[in-house]
Design a protein around this motif. Structure first.
Motif, mmCIF file in Angstrom:
data_model
loop_
_atom_site.group_PDB
_atom_site.id
_atom_site.type_symbol
_atom_site.label_atom_id
_atom_site.label_comp_id
_atom_site.label_asym_id
_atom_site.label_seq_id
_atom_site.Cartn_x
_atom_site.Cartn_y
_atom_site.Cartn_z
ATOM 1 N N SER A 176 -6.419 -5.228 1.698
ATOM 2 C CA SER A 176 -6.185 -5.312 0.256
ATOM 3 C C SER A 176 -6.891 -6.522 -0.339
ATOM 4 N N PHE A 236 -2.133 -10.169 -2.932
ATOM 5 C CA PHE A 236 -2.700 -9.184 -1.993
ATOM 6 C C PHE A 236 -1.779 -9.077 -0.794
ATOM 7 N N GLN A 237 -1.895 -7.969 -0.093
ATOM 8 C CA GLN A 237 -1.071 -7.761 1.100
ATOM 9 C C GLN A 237 -1.997 -7.454 2.259
ATOM 10 N N ASP A 268 2.658 -1.866 -5.297
ATOM 11 C CA ASP A 268 2.230 -0.469 -5.198
ATOM 12 C C ASP A 268 2.486 0.206 -6.537
ATOM 13 N N ALA A 283 -11.940 3.134 -1.658
ATOM 14 C CA ALA A 283 -10.604 2.533 -1.580
ATOM 15 C C ALA A 283 -9.604 3.247 -2.483
ATOM 16 N N LYS A 284 -10.091 3.877 -3.547
ATOM 17 C CA LYS A 284 -9.170 4.402 -4.568
ATOM 18 C C LYS A 284 -9.048 5.915 -4.595
ATOM 19 N N GLU A 312 -10.470 -5.411 -0.759
ATOM 20 C CA GLU A 312 -10.555 -4.466 -1.877
ATOM 21 C C GLU A 312 -10.527 -5.226 -3.203
ATOM 22 N N ARG A 313 -9.637 -6.227 -3.266
ATOM 23 C CA ARG A 313 -9.543 -7.016 -4.505
ATOM 24 C C ARG A 313 -10.807 -7.841 -4.730
#
Ligand SMILES: Nc1nc2c(c(=O)[nH]1)N[C@H]1C(S)=C(S)[C@@H](COP(=O)(O)O)O[C@H]1N2
Ligand SMILES: [Mo]
Length: 401
Positions: A111, A106-107, A190, A167-168, A114-115
Motif C-alpha cells: 500500500s 498506509f498499511q 478500506d 492496483a485499482k 501504491e500510494r
C-alpha cells in the motif's frame, strides 16, 4: 507496522474523523471518472507518440504519405483528448482527495508503494495537461524545452497509470458492480467499507450532479475548441487559440517571415532554389525558371502540432519533377532547407515515398494567389500527411541524401 495502525488519527485537521462531508464523493464516481480518464489518457498518449515519431523518426519508423489527412486527425484528437481530460482530472482529484488523509496513511509495503505511485501519476498528469495547454497558447513560462519534457513526462505518467490501473482494477470492478462506498469518512482505510455516518447528503452536490458537471464541462470544452481542426464547428471555436479560417489568405500563420528573419532574402531578386547533395547534375533555378516548370495542384491540410488545422488548395511544382531535372532516378530521401537561418523548423526531411507522391509540392500559390510572405513566399513545401512543423516555408535548398 501493526503497532503503527493502532495510533489514533489527529483530532484536528484533514486527518480527523469527519473532515470531509460531501456525499458526492463515492468509489463509484471515482471509478467512472477513472475509466473516462484512462480512455482519454491512452488516446492522448498514442496520438502524442505518433506525433513524436513523425517528427523524430527512429530507424524503424516510417511516416506514410497516405492517408493524407491522418496526422491532421491524430493530432486533432491529441489536443481534444488532452483538453477534455482537464475537467475530468479535477473532478477525479476532488473525489478522491480525502483518501490522501486516510488513517493510517498506509498499511504495509504494497500500500505504501501504491500510494507513492500516485506522486508521478498525479504530478505527471497535471504537468502534461498544463504544459500542453500552455504550449497550444504559445506560452512558455518555463526554462525547459517543451517537446522534450512533454515527451518524457508522458512515459512517466503512462507508466504510473498502468501501475495505478493494476492496483485499482478490482476496486473499480467492485464499485461498478455494487455501487461502492462513500469516500470521505476518515478512520477506515478500506474505503469500500465506509459508513455514511459523517456524510451530509442534503449539503451540496449529489453524485449524479458531480458526474454530470464533470462530463458536461468536458463536453463543453471540446465543443468550443474542436472547431480549430474540425471545420464544421469552426464558428464555435471560441476558446481555441487559433481559428483555422483567420489569417492572411484565409488561414493562420505560425511563424511570420519577420520572426524567421527572411523578409529581405525571400523578396530578393537574388532568390535561387538549389538542388544539391547526391545528385548527378546539381541545379540552381531562379523564380522564372520554377514558374516555367510543369505546375500541379493538390488540396492538402496544414496540421499544426498545436492542434489547429486548415485545408487549402496549393499549386506549384512536384518535388519529384525537380529531382528528375537534377538527374535523380529512383526513390530518394531529401532534406528541404529554408532561407531561415536560425531555430529548429528551418528544415525538414522528406522520405522517399513522400518525395514520389504526386501531391508533394513546392508550392508557389495558394487558392489561386501567389503565396504571401508569411505563408512561405516564394516557395514552400506542402505534402500529404506531414505535421505542420514539417511543411517548411521559404525553401532555398533541396539536399538529396
Ligand atoms: N521555415 C519555417 N517553416 C515553417 C515554420 C517555421 O518556423 N519556419 N513553422 C511551421 C509550422 S509549426 C507550421 S504549423 C506551418 C504553418 O504554416 P503557415 O504559417 O503558412 O500556416 O509552417 C511550418 N513551416
Ligand atoms: Mo505548427
Amino acid at each position: 507496522m501493526r503497532s503503527f495502525t493502532t495510533i489514533r488519527p489527529p483530532a484536528v485537521g484533514p486527518f480527523r474523523d469527519g473532515a470531509f462531508t460531501s456525499s458526492a464523493r463515492s468509489e463509484r464516481t471515482a471509478a467512472i471518472l477513472g475509466i473516462a480518464l484512462g480512455v482519454s489518457f491512452f488516446t492522448c498518449f498514442a496520438t502524442g507518440l505518433y506525433s513524436h515519431l513523425a517528427q523524430h523518426p527512429p530507424a524503424w519508423f516510417h511516416l506514410s504519405a497516405r492517408p493524407a489527412g491522418l496526422y491532421r486527425f491524430t493530432q486533432g484528437l491529441h489536443i481534444a483528448t488532452g483538453l477534455a481530460s482537464i475537467p475530468l482530472l479535477f473532478a477525479k482529484l476532488w473525489t478522491v482527495f480525502p483518501k490522501l488523509f486516510a488513517w493510517p496513511p498506509f498499511q504495509g509495503i504494497a500500500s505504501l508503494l501504491e500510494r507513492l505511485s500516485l506522486l508521478p501519476l498525479i504530478g505527471g498528469a497535471l504537468f502534461m495537461l498544463f504544459s500542453g495547454l500552455a504550449n497550444i497558447n504559445l506560452w512558455y513560462p518555463w526554462p525547459f524545452n517543451f517537446p522534450i519534457a512533454h515527451y518524457w513526462v508522458a512515459w512517466i505518467t503512462i507508466g504510473a497509470l498502468v501501475v495505478h490501473i493494476g492496483a485499482k482494477i478490482s476496486t473499480t470492478r467492485a464499485a461498478l458492480r455494487r455501487g461502492g462506498g462513500d469516500i470521505g469518512v476518515v478512520g477506515d482505510p478500506d474505503a469500500t467499507n465506509l459508513t455514511r455516518r459523517n456524510l451530509t447528503p442534503a449539503n451540496g452536490m449529489s453524485r449524479r450532479q458531480l458526474l454530470a458537471t464533470a462530463f458536461g464541462v468536458s463536453g463543453l470544452v471540446t465543443l468550443v475548441t474542436v472547431g480549430q481542426t474540425y471545420a464544421p464547428l469552426r464558428k464555435l471555436a471560441l476558446l481555441a487559440p487559433r481559428r483555422p479560417d483567420v489569417g492572411p489568405q484565409g488561414f493562420p500563420v505560425n511563424r511570420t517571415a519577420r520572426a524567421a528573419g527572411v523578409t529581405e532574402t525571400a523578396r530578393s531578386g537574388d532568390y535561387r532554389l538549389e538542388v544539391t547533395g547526391r545528385v548527378p547534375n546539381p541545379i540552381v533555378l531562379d523564380l522564372e525558371q520554377i514558374r516555367a516548370m510543369q505546375q500541379h495542384s493538390a488540396t492538402l491540410p496544414i496540421a499544426c502540432v498545436e492542434g489547429w488545422s486548415t485545408t487549402q488548395h496549393w499549386e506549384g511544382i512536384r518535388l519529384r519533377d525537380l529531382l528528375a531535372q537534377a538527374g535523380v532516378t529512383g526513390s530518394r530521401t531529401v532534406r528541404v532547407e529554408s532561407l531561415q537561418q536560425r531555430r529548429s523548423y528551418r528544415s525538414s526531411i522528406v522520405d522517399a515515398d513522400q518525395v514520389a507522391d504526386p501531391d508533394t509540392l513546392l508550392a508557389l500559390r495558394v487558392n489561386g494567389e501567389t503565396l504571401e510572405l508569411d505563408h512561405g513566399y516564394p516557395l514552400r513545401l506542402i505534402g500529404p500527411n506531414r505535421p505542420g512543423v514539417m511543411q517548411t516555408k521559404w525553401i532555398a535548398r533541396v539536399v538529396v541524401l
